[in-house]
Design a protein around this motif. Sequence first.
Motif, mmCIF file in Angstrom:
data_model
loop_
_atom_site.group_PDB
_atom_site.id
_atom_site.type_symbol
_atom_site.label_atom_id
_atom_site.label_comp_id
_atom_site.label_asym_id
_atom_site.label_seq_id
_atom_site.Cartn_x
_atom_site.Cartn_y
_atom_site.Cartn_z
ATOM 1 N N ASP A 54 -7.601 5.094 -11.302
ATOM 2 C CA ASP A 54 -7.542 4.375 -12.567
ATOM 3 C C ASP A 54 -6.133 3.842 -12.846
ATOM 4 N N ALA A 55 -5.136 4.676 -12.608
ATOM 5 C CA ALA A 55 -3.749 4.261 -12.858
ATOM 6 C C ALA A 55 -3.355 3.096 -11.946
ATOM 7 N N PHE A 56 -3.716 3.192 -10.680
ATOM 8 C CA PHE A 56 -3.325 2.135 -9.751
ATOM 9 C C PHE A 56 -4.176 0.876 -9.902
ATOM 10 N N VAL A 59 -3.603 1.364 -3.506
ATOM 11 C CA VAL A 59 -4.551 2.283 -2.871
ATOM 12 C C VAL A 59 -5.845 1.524 -2.558
ATOM 13 N N LYS A 94 0.094 9.329 -1.532
ATOM 14 C CA LYS A 94 -1.179 9.489 -2.231
ATOM 15 C C LYS A 94 -1.594 10.957 -2.224
ATOM 16 N N LEU A 144 -2.562 11.647 -16.553
ATOM 17 C CA LEU A 144 -3.623 11.501 -15.557
ATOM 18 C C LEU A 144 -4.757 12.496 -15.791
ATOM 19 N N ASP A 183 -14.602 12.760 -6.711
ATOM 20 C CA ASP A 183 -15.474 11.868 -7.479
ATOM 21 C C ASP A 183 -14.684 10.646 -7.943
ATOM 22 N N MET A 187 0.834 -1.204 0.000
ATOM 23 C CA MET A 187 0.000 0.000 0.000
ATOM 24 C C MET A 187 0.874 1.262 0.000
ATOM 25 N N GLU A 207 -15.431 7.929 -9.456
ATOM 26 C CA GLU A 207 -15.685 7.401 -10.801
ATOM 27 C C GLU A 207 -14.776 8.045 -11.834
ATOM 28 N N VAL A 208 -14.291 9.223 -11.502
ATOM 29 C CA VAL A 208 -13.592 10.045 -12.472
ATOM 30 C C VAL A 208 -12.133 10.251 -12.049
ATOM 31 N N CYS A 209 -11.713 9.485 -11.015
ATOM 32 C CA CYS A 209 -10.382 9.691 -10.441
ATOM 33 C C CYS A 209 -9.320 8.945 -11.250
ATOM 34 N N SER A 210 -8.427 9.699 -11.861
ATOM 35 C CA SER A 210 -7.413 9.086 -12.713
ATOM 36 C C SER A 210 -6.317 8.410 -11.895
ATOM 37 N N VAL A 211 -6.123 8.861 -10.662
ATOM 38 C CA VAL A 211 -5.139 8.217 -9.800
ATOM 39 C C VAL A 211 -5.599 6.786 -9.514
ATOM 40 N N LYS A 240 -6.689 11.432 -18.794
ATOM 41 C CA LYS A 240 -7.517 10.283 -18.388
ATOM 42 C C LYS A 240 -8.759 10.745 -17.625
ATOM 43 N N CYS A 257 -11.361 6.901 -0.550
ATOM 44 C CA CYS A 257 -10.301 7.846 -0.217
ATOM 45 C C CYS A 257 -10.934 9.194 0.105
ATOM 46 N N VAL A 258 -10.582 9.755 1.252
ATOM 47 C CA VAL A 258 -11.179 11.043 1.637
ATOM 48 C C VAL A 258 -10.832 12.162 0.664
ATOM 49 N N GLU A 259 -9.624 12.098 0.113
ATOM 50 C CA GLU A 259 -9.189 13.200 -0.746
ATOM 51 C C GLU A 259 -9.782 13.126 -2.149
ATOM 52 N N CYS A 295 -8.224 19.552 -1.907
ATOM 53 C CA CYS A 295 -7.909 18.124 -1.981
ATOM 54 C C CYS A 295 -8.184 17.376 -0.668
ATOM 55 N N SER A 296 -8.720 18.097 0.332
ATOM 56 C CA SER A 296 -9.004 17.467 1.640
ATOM 57 C C SER A 296 -7.779 16.804 2.246
ATOM 58 N N LEU A 339 -12.623 9.995 -18.538
ATOM 59 C CA LEU A 339 -13.562 9.350 -17.616
ATOM 60 C C LEU A 339 -14.799 10.229 -17.420
#
Lengths: 146, 146
Positions: free
Chosen positions: B112-114, B88, A7, A133, B104, A1, B106-110, A136, B99-101, A33-34, A140
């Motif tokens: 998606d990459a992982f 992740v 992250k 990214l 959305d 992880m 569904e649209v998170c490229s990070v 991408k 992930c709190v940060e 970004c919280s 999405l």
Amino acid sequence: MLSKKCKYAIHALVHMAKQPEEKFLIKDISEKCSIPKKFLEAILLDLNRAGILGSKQGKGGGYFLRRTPSEVNLAEVVRLFDGAIAAVPCATYKFYERCVECVDEEVCSVRDAFLQVRNATVEMLKANTLEDLIKKENKLRMRKKK
Amino acid sequence: MLSKKCKYAIHALVHMAKQPEEKFLIKDISEKCSIPKKFLEAILLDLNRAGILGSKQGKGGGYFLRRTPSEVNLAEVVRLFDGAIAAVPCATYKFYERCVECVDEEVCSVRDAFLQVRNATVEMLKANTLEDLIKKENKLRMRKKK
DNA sequence: TTTAAACTCTATTACATTTATAGAGATAGT
DNA sequence: ACTATCTCTATAAATGTAATAGAGTTTAAA
């Protein structure tokens, strides 16, 4: 992880890469970004020292990308915060350490298997730049609307 | 990085898979694989509970493989000891956590990459059974001799 | 039936790392 | 001078990992 630090760093970088010319305040990135503000301070400082971000102090200051988004990839960021990408220390170059339980490393199939995973992972992470990214994310978002 | 527990488990399993019909004593595996005996006890117990190993108590007892070496792969062992294979928590099925940060997901490229890295890794680990590892070790040994 | 050889189980310790926060310091613009 | 901003050191709290101790249970064999 991945560590949260790593992250958070990636998310902060992606956020900044959306406006690569802009200067960003810690406070704003933290809110958008919280990410806990004090924690983020340390993260941005690391990214600064690593040459990925630049900063300007004092009033009107802030952080900014020192490179274009296509020149920053995930492998570099992961290595910066979490060290080796490999799952075992005998399957890395820079973070190499011998395994005590290994009689003959040259002939160790466990090492060989995780070396294969490591190499593939490094390739994939290198192939994901901040620019990639963001593209991408746009894709999405398009797909979702349909 | 894999935990030592997981790495020890894999080495112990590979050791046992070389003589899949045999019974092994904790003490012997501990010595042959250089794994602290008491630590190994806990590991073998976990492998027993997971149905990978069987055991016989009392004098003349020991641990043995409950399946053929081709039926035990690295993905299963890694998941057993270290949980999710993904880097992740939002890129896993069984160990999923939001992930709190992430605004959305569904649209998170990070993510998606992982997810891409995770899927490739799972495939590679699944493709490495104990049988494969032993064959590989033999090949490496051959290559070394030449 | 006693003994010894094994695995089983619970608890605990020591240590390291991660995550997060506090507060003082340095710098720069107005 | 004042205020906004990044910089730096220290430290606390929480978590997780690695390892060990010791008593309990089961089985074979003398």
